[in-house]
Write an enzyme that holds these catalytic residues in place. Structure first.
Site, PDB file in Angstrom:
ATOM      1  N   ARG A 184       9.991   9.545   0.375  1.00 18.11           N
ATOM      2  CA  ARG A 184       9.780   9.382  -1.071  1.00 18.11           C
ATOM      3  C   ARG A 184       9.514  10.738  -1.718  1.00 18.11           C
ATOM      4  O   ARG A 184      10.022  11.027  -2.806  1.00 18.11           O
ATOM      5  CB  ARG A 184       8.623   8.422  -1.350  1.00 18.11           C
ATOM      6  CG  ARG A 184       8.937   6.963  -1.047  1.00 18.11           C
ATOM      7  CD  ARG A 184       7.801   6.055  -1.471  1.00 18.11           C
ATOM      8  NE  ARG A 184       7.654   5.998  -2.912  1.00 18.11           N
ATOM      9  CZ  ARG A 184       6.571   5.531  -3.544  1.00 18.11           C
ATOM     10  NH1 ARG A 184       5.531   5.099  -2.841  1.00 18.11           N
ATOM     11  NH2 ARG A 184       6.517   5.503  -4.855  1.00 18.11           N
ATOM     12  N   CYS A 242      -0.310  10.334  -5.286  1.00 16.80           N
ATOM     13  CA  CYS A 242       0.553   9.423  -4.536  1.00 16.80           C
ATOM     14  C   CYS A 242       1.502   8.792  -5.546  1.00 16.80           C
ATOM     15  O   CYS A 242       1.995   9.480  -6.437  1.00 16.80           O
ATOM     16  CB  CYS A 242      -0.278   8.387  -3.781  1.00 16.80           C
ATOM     17  SG  CYS A 242      -1.407   7.447  -4.835  1.00 16.80           S
TER      18      CYS A 242
END
Length: 286
Positions: A184, A242
């Site tokens: 990611r 995050c």
């Protein structure tokens, strides 16, 4: 009185403390793919006496679109204090938070309380998975806590960063750790947010790197790894992010457990960063 657990607690220790008047246990199980899964899992069985905290309703706030707050906005401090009181939690309580296993969601409650100034809060190492593997008791009945007063408190604003503060943080040469999975971060996949990639200047450290066999690495090993990432800087010069400010708290917990407290959280994280299409996006390892 239970001992002061301020980072992690082992299942055996928690089991021995069940029933003590100053202990409060909070089930933080959650699934990003199925937001109702945590409540179902709680109903199926939980640590005796535990209340359930819903990630979206209890551990996150609300914010208008475009505010940069991301998918899990940082909650209002007064509302969180009211919620804690409704759960029967007061400032004198030792709080233990747990989730399904790796601590990624329980760490959110840990950091929320930590930034409120409540230090007697710990995450159950190995979570419900280890609790069950050891054959420790569970119950399906829902406790009815006696409401208490958790006095209104303010978050430590120094520990919380928004997007402009993150930009300034990076311009000073400070460390921004991205807790998402490496693919990611590199922009190879993006299963949740509308844009793939990462904040330019951030460093990839998946929160799973804090674990071994589903439990936190030793404090000494974590200290070595984070000191290597800090490259001589102090923990106050580091921030974590995050996807939405949840799993980044795992880094803050791991660093504190390693004796490196004081790192900060980018509350909006990636989902907040990309709310402004003018902000730059990086792809790849750097």
């Amino acid at each position: 009185m239970t001992p002061d657990w301020t980072t992690l607690v082992q299942a055996e220790e928690l089991a021995a403390a069940l029933g003590r008047a100053d202990l409060a246990v909070v089930d933080c199980r959650h699934s990003l793919a199925d937001p109702d899964a945590g409540a179902r899992d709680y109903s199926d069985g939980h640590v005796p006496g535990a209340v359930h905290a819903d990630m979206d309703r209890d551990l996150s706030g609300t914010a208008p679109a475009g505010s940069g707050a991301g998918r899990h906005p940082w909650p209002d401090a007064a509302e969180l204090c009211r919620r804690l009181g409704a759960w029967g939690i007061s400032p004198r309580h030792q709080v233990v938070a747990y989730d399904a296993g790796d601590g990624a969601f329980a760490a959110r409650l840990w950091f929320l309380l930590h930034t409120l100034g409540h230090r007697r809060v710990a995450v159950l190492d190995g979570g419900c998975a280890r609790w069950c593997a050891l054959g420790l008791p569970r119950e399906s009945s829902v406790p009815v806590p006696v409401a208490v007063d958790f006095p209104a408190a303010a978050f430590d604003a120094v520990r919380l960063l928004d997007a402009p503060q993150v930009q300034a943080h990076l311009e000073r040469g400070n460390l921004l750790l991205d807790a998402r999975a490496g693919e990611r971060f590199r922009g190879e996949v993006e299963p949740i947010d509308r844009v793939a990639g990462h904040v330019p200047g951030a460093t990839s450290r998946p929160y799973a790197d804090n674990l071994i066999d589903g439990r936190f690495k030793s404090a000494a090993r974590l200290r070595t790894e984070f000191e290597r990432a800090l490259r001589g800087s102090g923990p106050a010069d580091a921030a974590a992010m995050c996807g939405s400010g949840v799993t980044a708290c795992h880094h803050l917990l791991a660093m504190t457990h390693a004796g490196l407290p004081g790192a900060r959280l980018y509350t909006g994280s990636w989902s907040g960063w990309i709310e402004d299409p003018a902000r730059p996006v990086a792809i790849g390892d750097a």
